[in-house]
Design a protein around this motif. Structure first.
Motif, short mmCIF file in Angstrom:
data_model
loop_
_atom_site.label_atom_id
_atom_site.label_comp_id
_atom_site.label_asym_id
_atom_site.label_seq_id
_atom_site.Cartn_x
_atom_site.Cartn_y
_atom_site.Cartn_z
N SER A 56 5.77 8.12 -2.48
CA SER A 56 5.00 7.64 -1.33
C SER A 56 5.81 7.71 -0.04
CB SER A 56 4.57 6.18 -1.56
OG SER A 56 5.66 5.30 -1.35
N ASP A 57 5.12 7.61 1.07
CA ASP A 57 5.79 7.61 2.36
C ASP A 57 6.62 6.35 2.58
OD1 ASP A 57 4.78 10.08 2.99
OD2 ASP A 57 3.08 9.30 4.14
N TYR B 30 -0.39 4.46 -0.05
CA TYR B 30 -1.08 5.56 0.64
C TYR B 30 -1.04 6.86 -0.16
CZ TYR B 30 -0.50 2.19 4.40
OH TYR B 30 -0.50 1.03 5.15
N GLU C 242 -3.72 4.68 -8.09
CA GLU C 242 -3.52 4.67 -6.63
C GLU C 242 -4.55 5.53 -5.90
OE1 GLU C 242 -1.41 2.93 -4.82
OE2 GLU C 242 -0.45 1.95 -6.52
N GLU D 32 0.85 -1.19 0.00
CA GLU D 32 0.00 0.00 0.00
C GLU D 32 0.89 1.24 0.00
OE1 GLU D 32 -2.50 2.58 -0.37
OE2 GLU D 32 -3.51 0.64 -0.02
#
Length: 250
Positions: free
Chosen positions: A229-230, A4, A30, A2
């Motif tokens: 993304s993180d 996010y 996404e 994932e």
């Protein structure tokens, strides 16, 4: 995994075709809110309909257009979370036979557009203490091959990526780059060359690309979405080669 990225606001320059379109499609998949910029009305409108994205007609080499791009995204969503500086292109031939004016044009398109747009989004990102800028460069920004005008501009962009990254991370803004190798897509130069001389291009693939094939725009897009993304929170100031082993750098 994932990522996010749902509801993130993403601006992709050169997003109507090729690598940029694939990047826009990947972010859309996404769940992100995606705006694309392009100069060609037909390709831009086709991408808008097929990808269901927000389309902005504009020329990244013009400062007035650059400001308008940012203003339109801010007006639409109130913020920009992710900027992908993808617009670019090559010109000229050998150094000896290329007018200096073409070097300036290449720098304006491939380098100064990214510098200016990055500076425009920084205040918004710093205010939120969150944001991501990804510059699409090239493996030939690190080594010889291809046209000098393009290589010089991409080399400068790789250097700018590191400089801005070290400066902006304290304000919560991550800056990185992706350096594609030879990527095949319908609107690109490799497709034209393949059609003109398949024997020569297939020999190039076998001699120069260890993976023995061209890369795809989607393979670049996958790396870009991860970097944005993180999940990539500790990657700062890097320019990642995505090239099937083509580059000579390590």
């Amino acid at each position: 995994m994932e990522l996010y990225l749902a509801d993130k606001v993403v601006l992709v320059t050169g997003g109507s075709k090729g690598i940029g379109r694939a990047i826009a499609a990947a972010f859309k998949a996404e769940g992100a809110e995606v705006a694309i910029v392009g100069r060609g009305k037909e390709a831009l409108e086709r991408a808008r309909k097929e990808l269901d994205v927000f389309a902005i007609e504009g020329d990244v080499t013009k400062e007035e257009d650059r400001r308008q791009m940012i203003d339109e995204v801010i007006k639409q969503w109130g913020r920009i979370d992710i900027l992908i500086n993808n617009a670019g292109g090559s010109n000229g031939t050998t150094v000896a036979n290329t007018d200096v004016a073409l070097f300036y044009e290449a720098m304006e398109l491939n380098y100064f557009s990214a510098v200016a747009l990055s500076k425009h989004v920084l205040p918004y990102m710093k205010e939120r203490r969150s944001g991501c800028i990804i510059n699409i460069t090239s493996i030939f920004g690190r080594e010889s091959g291809g046209k000098a005008t393009y290589n010089n501009a991409k080399a400068a962009l790789i250097s700018f990526t590191k400089a801005l990254a070290d400066e902006a991370i304290a304000d919560g803004v991550r800056v990185n780059g992706v350096a594609p190798g030879s990527i095949l897509h319908p609107s690109g130069n490799w497709q034209k060359r393949l059609e003109e001389n398949p024997e020569k291009i297939n020999r190039f693939i076998n001699d120069q690309i260890p993976a023995r094939r061209f890369g795809t725009p989607e393979e670049i897009a996958d790396v870009v979405t991860f970097l944005a993304s993180d999940r990539a929170s500790w990657i700062v100031g890097a320019t990642l080669n995505v090239d099937g082993g083509q580059s000579k750098a390590f």
